[in-house]
Structures are given as C-alpha cells and as structure tokens.
Design an enzyme around this catalytic site. Sequence first.
Site, PDB file in Angstrom:
ATOM      1  CD  GLU A  53     -62.239   4.988  32.807  1.00 53.60           C
ATOM      2  OE1 GLU A  53     -62.178   4.112  32.993  1.00 53.60           O
ATOM      3  OE2 GLU A  53     -63.373   4.835  31.464  1.00 53.60           O
ATOM      4  CD1 TRP A 178    -102.520  -9.290  16.437  1.00 58.75           C
ATOM      5  CD2 TRP A 178    -100.836  -8.890  17.892  1.00 58.75           C
ATOM      6  NE1 TRP A 178    -101.928  -9.258  15.734  1.00 58.75           N
ATOM      7  CE2 TRP A 178    -100.105  -9.499  16.480  1.00 58.75           C
ATOM      8  CE3 TRP A 178     -99.617  -9.259  19.309  1.00 58.75           C
ATOM      9  CZ2 TRP A 178     -98.936  -9.045  15.852  1.00 58.75           C
ATOM     10  CZ3 TRP A 178     -98.093  -8.815  18.627  1.00 58.75           C
ATOM     11  CH2 TRP A 178     -97.873  -8.577  16.945  1.00 58.75           C
ATOM     12  CG  LEU A 212     -88.411 -10.501  14.814  1.00 57.35           C
ATOM     13  CD1 LEU A 212     -87.348 -12.244  14.462  1.00 57.35           C
ATOM     14  CD2 LEU A 212     -89.938 -10.911  16.381  1.00 57.35           C
ATOM     15  CD  GLU A 291     -89.486 -10.356  20.945  1.00 59.21           C
ATOM     16  OE1 GLU A 291     -90.356 -10.364  20.340  1.00 59.21           O
ATOM     17  OE2 GLU A 291     -88.636  -9.227  20.914  1.00 59.21           O
ATOM     18  CG  LEU A 297     -90.352 -18.304  25.641  1.00 60.46           C
ATOM     19  CD1 LEU A 297     -91.678 -17.617  25.362  1.00 60.46           C
ATOM     20  CD2 LEU A 297     -89.142 -17.707  25.938  1.00 60.46           C
ATOM     21  CB  SER A 299     -86.241 -25.449  24.130  1.00 59.59           C
ATOM     22  OG  SER A 299     -85.577 -24.738  23.575  1.00 59.59           O
TER      23      SER A 299
END
Length: 349
Positions: A53, A178, A212, A291, A297, A299
């Site tokens: 604003e 990959w 990362l 990642e 992941l 867990s």
Amino acid sequence: MPSHQKYMQRCLELAGLGMGHVSPNPMVGAIIVHNDRIIGEGYHRQYGQAHAEVNAINDALSKHPSAAELLTGATLYVSLEPCAHYGKTPPCADLIIKHRIPRVIVGCRDPFHAVDGKGIEKLKAAGVEVILGELEQECLHLNRRFFTRVLQHRPYIILKWAQTKDGFFAPEEGSQFWITGTEAKQLVHKWRSEEDAVLVGKNTVLADNPQLSTRNWPGRSPKRVVIDRRLELPESMNVFDNSVETMIFNEVKTDFIGKNKYIALEDFNYFVPQYILYQLYLQDVQSVIIEGGATTLKSFIDAGLWDEARVFTGDKILNKGLQAPFIKGVMAFQSAIGSDTLNIYHKEN
C-alpha cells in the site's frame, strides 16, 4: 471480467513479484484506481521494507502532481488486509486514512494475530468503505505458505521427486541415476529460489553430493536442511561448503560452525518430522521443499506433514529398484516439461 476482479487480478500479479524475497512476510500487491484508471501500483518487495500500500501511494504521488486530490476520490485494491500495527514499518491502515482514500477493496483477511480484522475495523471506524473477499480463494492460494505458518505453526511443505516410467525412485543400491532432463532440472532450481529451505536426507547427500543451489536459475539459493542422525557425512560434501545457512539435524551435538548449524533432537526415534518442522518454524522458515531421498519423503508422508507434491515422471525404465513414494492427493496440475511429465498434487483437507 468485472472491474473489481480485473483490478484484484493485477494486485495478485504484482504480489507474485515478491516471491522469494519477502518471507516470512506475505506477498502483497496493491493498486490505486481513479475513474477506472490505475494511478499508482506497488507490491511488497523485500522483507522489512515498505508494504504494498505504501509503494502504491508513493507511486501515485510521484507520477501525478494532483495525486493528493486524486486519492480522495480513488479506490485502493489490495490482495491482503492492510496492517494496523507497528512492526518493521508503520500501519498501512493509518496511511490510507491519512490520504483520505474513501474505498478499499481487500482480497482476504490477514490471520496474523496483530492484524486479523483490526486493519479493516480501523478503516471502517475512520469512515472508509471496505469491501472484503474479492478473488478471495486466489488471494488465499497465493499466500498459502504464510497462512500455513501462521495458522499451523509449521512451514508449508512441498514434496518433490522424480520417478521412472515404471514407478521407481532410484536403483536398488541407491546410486545416482538421473531420471529427468535439463528442462526439469532448471525448473527445480527455479522452485528452490521461491522457497525458504530445501531438505534432504543423508543418503541423498551420499549418492548425489548435491549443492542444492539455484545455479541454473537467477535467484537466491535457499537454506539447506540435512537429516544426518549420527553425523556420518564427510565434511567435504558440497552441503557443508558454507555458501548458505545449512541446518544439520542429528542426535549428537548442537553447535554453530560458520554457516553450518548442528541441531540435536532429543529423540530420533519418534516424531522426527514434527520436531524438525517446529525448529524450522521457530527460525522463521516459512516453506520447505523436500527433495529426498525416498525414506525421508516417506517419513513426512506417513506423518501427514505435506501440502503439495510435485512429481516428475521420466521416460526411463529401471525394471527394479527403490519404489517411488505413494501419496493420496488431489491432482491440481499436469504438464509436459521437456520429455518428462510433471504432476502436482495437493493434500486433501
């Protein structure tokens, strides 16, 4: 599109420009309209600096010699309720009242305890007409990270992984493999620039030695979070290079060495995702992209601690290996990214 929606959509576009720069504040955009013409616009550009604003009013004042008069007949559109308290900046509601702007269209309320309707109340008490809820769902979605942190006292969690066409996450021995192409890799680097932190487990660091970072995308690299229970990772790994703040959750020690913060959890057998997220919340981390690896992941999935999952499926076949994680969610988006397919899921409420 009705004019209110058109102008609020412009607020959302402006607000999105603050992605990756304003956390733990929300992203906010504002415009000022006089006789169906935008005379000023702005957004929250940087944490601790002027709010949307303020920037919109200053933009109008700098562009129009008669802005002071124009503001008294204008409408201010803003994607989030104006603040009514002194924080790092003065209250935006007071500034709106000072410039005698007669009408304010607000996308959604701000649930932060110091605001939470108080901005709207202050404006109404000063005689300002306030209309609430224009494109409300879109405004809520834009700031889902902020709302999750404020209301659930944890960061917003994005799961990210790649899987082969036959549903595998990696070879059986967990070696580097990959799955996706260069386009997907660049997109992931863009995503990292938009979040506060990126989290991986020990096995991912051992297999990939990742940086990362956002080296394939212009933007700041996120904080790094590593789970290494017994501190078995060699200090020569890229994640310990002191280029950005890195938090290593373990059961051995709490210590700060340069930008590397070793944080010991009291109990590594139970509620590890919960403990980690609470520690990140206390350090103003508003969003985390997880990642890998597969165990890490899983867990968070098993704990029900995720909000969004971004899953790439490549065209490679492994025939055997580590199974990709499984989630139950609502498919929100699907797109081809180079030769890969991206599916984005939202957790069911």
